[in-house]
Design an enzyme around this catalytic site. Structure first.
Site, PDB file in Angstrom:
ATOM      1  N   ASP A 228      -1.163 -28.510  -7.247  1.00 42.88           N
ATOM      2  CA  ASP A 228      -0.250 -27.372  -7.260  1.00 42.88           C
ATOM      3  C   ASP A 228      -0.833 -26.308  -6.328  1.00 42.88           C
ATOM      4  OD1 ASP A 228       1.849 -25.623  -8.229  1.00 42.88           O
ATOM      5  OD2 ASP A 228       0.281 -24.608  -9.357  1.00 42.88           O
ATOM      6  N   ASP A 427      -2.200 -25.347 -13.014  1.00 43.17           N
ATOM      7  CA  ASP A 427      -2.637 -24.331 -13.985  1.00 43.17           C
ATOM      8  C   ASP A 427      -1.492 -23.674 -14.736  1.00 43.17           C
ATOM      9  OD1 ASP A 427      -1.518 -22.765 -11.951  1.00 43.17           O
ATOM     10  OD2 ASP A 427      -2.911 -21.117 -12.321  1.00 43.17           O
ATOM     11  N   ASP A 431       3.551 -27.018 -14.565  1.00 43.96           N
ATOM     12  CA  ASP A 431       2.809 -28.211 -14.184  1.00 43.96           C
ATOM     13  C   ASP A 431       2.627 -29.181 -15.337  1.00 43.96           C
ATOM     14  OD1 ASP A 431       2.357 -27.152 -11.575  1.00 43.96           O
ATOM     15  OD2 ASP A 431       0.696 -25.960 -12.356  1.00 43.96           O
TER      16      ASP A 431
END
Length: 539
Positions: A228, A427, A431
């Site tokens: 990410d 995080d 996600d």
């Protein structure tokens, strides 16, 4: 085996924490607007078509569309991006996203299990319930081992009883008991848990938290690392990067005017400009007649001059000639930055740019991960242009921008369907489905609790270099386990025939149960000693 089953059930129970963390994002009640007034009702009572009021600081209770008013909403739960999104009548609103300022009315469309948040919960639960193939293989091996040893012991007893010298019964009992003792699976049973125990302790000292043995085993085989952007590669918050001055104004003056205007704003970009002005020592100025133009910027009066700060649409509305700034704005946007134009008394005066900075440790970490043989894929909900700038700067192998949480999980599934072993690092709540769907989920310790609860590896410091440390630890641990299992299997392969009496016809030697017990203990000691070597490994 019983202890292993208990540990598995305990781990499965803990996965419920992730589901509860997701469900807590949605409010328990909603404020329904009717012809006779407004009332608070349980979330379960909301139906499609209901009009709901969302007050400042509250989360949207369900999915729907904006019925009244312009406002900004924090969609970081879905996109992972920290900048609020402007909404106006007819725009879609996702349940669980946070209303930053001002109340608004929305029309409910998707409720109950049909909401985006509920689908995310479902995906996380489904991924976490799945079992690893290696676990089933281990169960099958364990199922064959014990019957085989008992069969060999029984066969030795029968053969000694039928063909052994006198006293045949005594020899038969000694041989059978020796086989059972020397084949005791202590060494085999210790090989994996001892290595895992030592490895997890070593990882904790290096800021790498391992949730279970499966995470280590799978991470050692990972081919593709999906990352990410926000909070993983970047700091996760906007900060001032550039100040460009035109005409007679200098950079300090430009920044001081911009800060004066943004002092009346609650936008995250305003916070970045104010923090940047303070860090650079810009003089403090005050603005009057402040006016926030939704979706465009802000304007007011500073030192008696009419000033405005915002995007190109605001400048066009004010009739500002932007030709002199076109090249700089394009370059800043290509670098993944948000550029805001400043006008003073009807003339273009400067540009102020902010961006979510890449962490200082990220470039070195990406280079080392490439050197470790990992293919790196960047996946983000951010725009293609911003994501391309980050990917280009870091040398990312593949980029997927503008993706939703479902798209992230689908990407992971698609890579796995190609036979690749995939790790995902992130995080945010957005996600969580991808983290749970990956062979190994990696949570940055600075992220959301739900991300941490959905993964096998957590990096305490949120430092991307921790992924490399976790990779080295996983590979060393699996190598150590294989060595220990090799010792144990070789020991059993050689020890069981000797205990059964295969050497007696040639050398007249029959293994004593006491010697078998000593040999069994020494095999366990060798496995433990091998496992303890992990304590000294360098990460």
């Amino acid at each position: 085996m019983l202890v292993g089953q208990v540990m598995e059930l305990t781990a499965r129970d803990r996965t419920g924490d992730a589901i509860r963390a997701l469900m807590d994002l949605a409010p328990k009640t909603a404020r329904r607007v009717t012809e006779t007034g407004e009332e608070d009702v349980p979330l379960e009572a909301v139906k499609a078509g209901d009009r709901l009021r969302v007050r400042p600081g509250e989360a949207a209770p369900v999915d729907g569309t904006v019925a009244e008013r312009r406002f900004s909403v924090d969609e970081s739960m879905i996109t992972g991006e920290p900048v609020p999104v402007e909404k106006t009548s007819g725009d879609a609103v996702t349940g669980g996203t946070l209303n930053k300022a001002g109340s608004f009315v929305m029309t409910a469309e998707a409720v109950g299990s049909d909401t985006v948040l509920s689908r995310i919960v479902s995906m996380v639960a489904q991924a976490q319930r799945s079992r690893a193939p290696i676990q089933a293989l281990a169960d099958r091996v364990a199922g064959y081992f014990l019957p085989t040893v008992i069969g060999i012991a029984a066969l030795a007893f029968v053969l000694w009883l039928a063909f052994g010298p006198s006293p045949a019964l005594g020899y038969a009992v000694v041989a059978a008991v020796s086989v059972l003792i020397i084949a005791c699976s202590c060494a085999l049973g210790l090989a994996t848990p001892m290595s895992i125990m030592v490895a997890t302790g070593r990882g904790a000292r290096a800021g790498v938290l391992i949730r279970d043995a499966q995470a280590l085993e799978r991470f050692a085989k990972v081919d593709v690392l999906v990352l990410d952007k926000t909070g993983t590669l970047t700091e996760g918050r906007p900060s001032l990067t550039d100040v460009v001055a035109f005409g007679a104004q200098d950079e300090a003056r430009i920044l001081a005017i911009a800060a004066a205007l943004e002092r009346g704003s609650e936008h995250p970009l305003a916070e970045a400009i104010l923090a940047g002005a303070e860090d650079r020592g810009a003089p403090r100025l005050d603005a009057r007649d402040f006016d926030a133009v939704t979706g465009k910027g802000v304007r007011g009066t500073v030192d008696g001059a009419a000033v405005a700060l915002g995007n190109a649409r605001l400048m066009e509305e004010l009739g500002i000639d932007m030709a002199a700034a076109a090249a700089q704005v394009s370059d800043l946007q290509d670098a993944g930055k948000t550029a805001m134009l400043l006008s003073v008394e009807g003339l273009l005066a400067g540009i102020v740019a902010v961006a979510d900075r890449i962490k200082e440790t990220t470039p070195d970490a990406i280079r080392d991960l490439h050197a470790a043989g990992l293919r790196i894929v960047l996946v983000t909900g951010d725009s293609q242009r911003t994501a391309e700038a980050v990917a280009r700067e870091l040398g990312i192998d593949e980029l997927r921008a503008g993706v939703s949480p479902e798209d992230k999980a689908d990407l992971i599934t698609g890579l796995k369907d190609k036979g690749l072993s995939v790790a995902m690092a992130g995080d945010g709540v957005n996600d969580a489905p991808a983290l749970a769907a990956a062979d190994v989920g990696i949570a940055m310790g600075t992220g959301a609790d739900v991300a941490v609860e959905s993964v096998g590896v957590t990096l305490v410091k949120g430092d991307l270099r921790g992924i490399l440390r976790a990779r080295l630890l996983a590979q060393a641990t699996m190598r150590n386990i294989c060595e220990s299992l090799f010792f144990a299997f070789i020991y059993n392969t050689a020890g069981v025939p000797v205990a059964a009496g295969i050497l007696f016809p040639i050398f007249g030697v029959l293994l004593s149960p006491m010697i078998a017990a000593a040999a069994m203990s020494l095999s366990s000691v060798s496995v433990i000693g091998n496992s303890l070597r992990l304590r000294a490994m360098k990460l």
